[in-house]
Motif scaffolding. Structure first.
Motif, mmCIF file in Angstrom:
data_model
loop_
_atom_site.group_PDB
_atom_site.id
_atom_site.type_symbol
_atom_site.label_atom_id
_atom_site.label_comp_id
_atom_site.label_asym_id
_atom_site.label_seq_id
_atom_site.Cartn_x
_atom_site.Cartn_y
_atom_site.Cartn_z
ATOM 1 N N ALA A 135 0.833 -1.206 0.000
ATOM 2 C CA ALA A 135 0.000 0.000 0.000
ATOM 3 C C ALA A 135 0.867 1.256 0.000
ATOM 4 O O ALA A 135 0.606 2.220 -0.729
ATOM 5 C CB ALA A 135 -0.928 -0.013 1.206
ATOM 6 N N LYS A 136 1.915 1.247 0.812
ATOM 7 C CA LYS A 136 2.826 2.396 0.885
ATOM 8 C C LYS A 136 3.581 2.588 -0.428
ATOM 9 O O LYS A 136 3.843 3.721 -0.853
ATOM 10 C CB LYS A 136 3.812 2.181 2.035
ATOM 11 N N ALA A 137 3.911 1.488 -1.096
ATOM 12 C CA ALA A 137 4.675 1.561 -2.342
ATOM 13 C C ALA A 137 3.926 2.309 -3.435
ATOM 14 O O ALA A 137 4.541 2.905 -4.326
ATOM 15 C CB ALA A 137 5.025 0.154 -2.818
ATOM 16 N N GLN A 138 2.603 2.283 -3.373
ATOM 17 C CA GLN A 138 1.821 3.002 -4.380
ATOM 18 C C GLN A 138 2.175 4.480 -4.392
ATOM 19 O O GLN A 138 2.159 5.129 -5.446
ATOM 20 C CB GLN A 138 0.314 2.825 -4.092
ATOM 21 N N ASP A 150 5.445 -7.209 -4.594
ATOM 22 C CA ASP A 150 5.407 -7.246 -3.134
ATOM 23 C C ASP A 150 5.830 -8.597 -2.557
ATOM 24 O O ASP A 150 5.832 -8.784 -1.346
ATOM 25 C CB ASP A 150 4.024 -6.864 -2.598
ATOM 26 N N ASN A 151 6.191 -9.558 -3.433
ATOM 27 C CA ASN A 151 6.642 -10.856 -2.929
ATOM 28 C C ASN A 151 7.620 -11.484 -3.910
ATOM 29 O O ASN A 151 7.914 -10.915 -4.969
ATOM 30 C CB ASN A 151 5.455 -11.788 -2.682
ATOM 31 N N ASP A 152 8.117 -12.659 -3.531
ATOM 32 C CA ASP A 152 9.042 -13.396 -4.388
ATOM 33 C C ASP A 152 8.647 -14.865 -4.314
ATOM 34 O O ASP A 152 8.513 -15.418 -3.212
ATOM 35 C CB ASP A 152 10.486 -13.212 -3.898
ATOM 36 N N PRO A 153 8.458 -15.529 -5.447
ATOM 37 C CA PRO A 153 8.007 -16.925 -5.415
ATOM 38 C C PRO A 153 9.011 -17.881 -4.772
ATOM 39 O O PRO A 153 8.634 -18.972 -4.330
ATOM 40 C CB PRO A 153 7.787 -17.261 -6.903
ATOM 41 N N LEU A 192 15.524 5.328 -0.732
ATOM 42 C CA LEU A 192 14.178 5.004 -1.197
ATOM 43 C C LEU A 192 13.585 3.885 -0.333
ATOM 44 O O LEU A 192 12.430 3.970 0.106
ATOM 45 C CB LEU A 192 14.222 4.581 -2.661
ATOM 46 N N LEU A 193 14.375 2.870 -0.068
ATOM 47 C CA LEU A 193 13.918 1.790 0.806
ATOM 48 C C LEU A 193 13.625 2.300 2.213
ATOM 49 O O LEU A 193 12.699 1.836 2.880
ATOM 50 C CB LEU A 193 14.963 0.682 0.858
ATOM 51 N N PRO A 198 8.932 3.648 8.691
ATOM 52 C CA PRO A 198 7.778 3.762 9.593
ATOM 53 C C PRO A 198 6.820 2.580 9.480
ATOM 54 O O PRO A 198 6.266 2.127 10.484
ATOM 55 C CB PRO A 198 7.114 5.070 9.154
ATOM 56 N N THR A 199 6.628 2.078 8.258
ATOM 57 C CA THR A 199 5.739 0.935 8.057
ATOM 58 C C THR A 199 6.312 -0.316 8.716
ATOM 59 O O THR A 199 5.594 -1.071 9.374
ATOM 60 C CB THR A 199 5.530 0.675 6.543
ATOM 61 N N ILE A 200 7.618 -0.521 8.527
ATOM 62 C CA ILE A 200 8.271 -1.689 9.135
ATOM 63 C C ILE A 200 8.186 -1.608 10.645
ATOM 64 O O ILE A 200 7.846 -2.593 11.323
ATOM 65 C CB ILE A 200 9.737 -1.770 8.676
ATOM 66 N N ASN A 201 8.487 -0.440 11.200
ATOM 67 C CA ASN A 201 8.447 -0.282 12.661
ATOM 68 C C ASN A 201 7.041 -0.524 13.208
ATOM 69 O O ASN A 201 6.874 -1.135 14.274
ATOM 70 C CB ASN A 201 8.911 1.123 13.052
ATOM 71 N N LYS A 202 6.054 -0.046 12.491
ATOM 72 C CA LYS A 202 4.669 -0.204 12.926
ATOM 73 C C LYS A 202 4.286 -1.666 13.077
ATOM 74 O O LYS A 202 3.607 -2.060 14.039
ATOM 75 C CB LYS A 202 3.738 0.495 11.939
#
Length: 206
Positions: A135-138, A150-153, A192-193, A198-202
């Motif tokens: 969602a944040k990446a948008q 958003d993922n890796d197989p 950029l990463l 904030p999202t990771i910490n949340k």
């Protein structure tokens, strides 16, 4: 007793030992100089993200052979697997060793956010983090020339990844001709990463 015969490559080395030794010394010097550039990258990232004070540079021959060349910048307070200091939750840029950049057979350089949990563990934080990062990446990736997912197989612990738009050839040319431009380029990708901190910490601090 079987007679050991030098192959053509070994014979060439013996016949050109002095030149080969000079080439070996030059390669060692180039590797050391290249590795040091990522210390400068880390300094730039920490100017505005002081909490990201963990840097791991994995560009040795054994690193490349076993896992591929990787650079990790992370917050040491983020959780990681017990007794596995090597693999931390954080921001990874991989495929960027000189060996990989100079070879057309290697994978293209890429960046990712990786969560240090057991693979296929069903850890609920993975799904939550992947959803919120997506969602944040948008917003973060809006108007950027990035093809992200958003993922890796192959690894469910990867929550976000994208190929570096410069590509292997441009990065190698930059690294060999303009240290400042290369350092700034790598720092920009890590910054950029860092937009996702904030999202990771949340998610991880719950």
């Amino acid at each position: 007793m079987q007679k050991n015969v030098l192959n053509k490559q070994d014979q060439w080395l013996i016949d050109n030992w002095r030149q080969a030794a000079q080439l070996e010394a030059a390669m060692i010097s180039a590797r050391e100089h290249y590795k040091a550039l990522f210390t400068e990258v880390h300094k730039l990232v920490r100017l505005h993200h002081t909490h990201l004070d963990q840097l791991d540079v994995r560009l040795s021959a054994s690193d490349v052979k076993n896992w591929g060349g990787q650079i990790l910048i992370s917050d040491p307070r983020w959780p990681h697997l017990p007794n596995v200091e090597r693999w931390r939750t954080g921001f990874y840029i991989w495929g960027v060793s000189l060996d990989e950049l100079a070879s057309e057979r290697e994978i293209e350089p890429a960046a990712s956010i990786w969560l240090s949990v057991k693979q296929n563990s069903g850890d609920k934080r993975l799904a939550v983090l992947r959803r919120q990062l997506s969602a944040k990446a948008q917003t973060v990736f809006k108007n950027r020339n990035l093809t992200w997912r958003d993922n890796d197989p192959d690894d469910d612990r990867i929550c976000l990844c994208f190929p570096l738009p410069e590509g292997r050839t441009k990065l190698l040319r930059m690294a060999m001709s303009d240290d400042r431009a290369f350092v700034e380029c790598m720092a920009n990708h890590f910054r950029l990463l860092a937009s996702f901190v904030p999202t990771i910490n949340k998610v991880l601090n719950k």
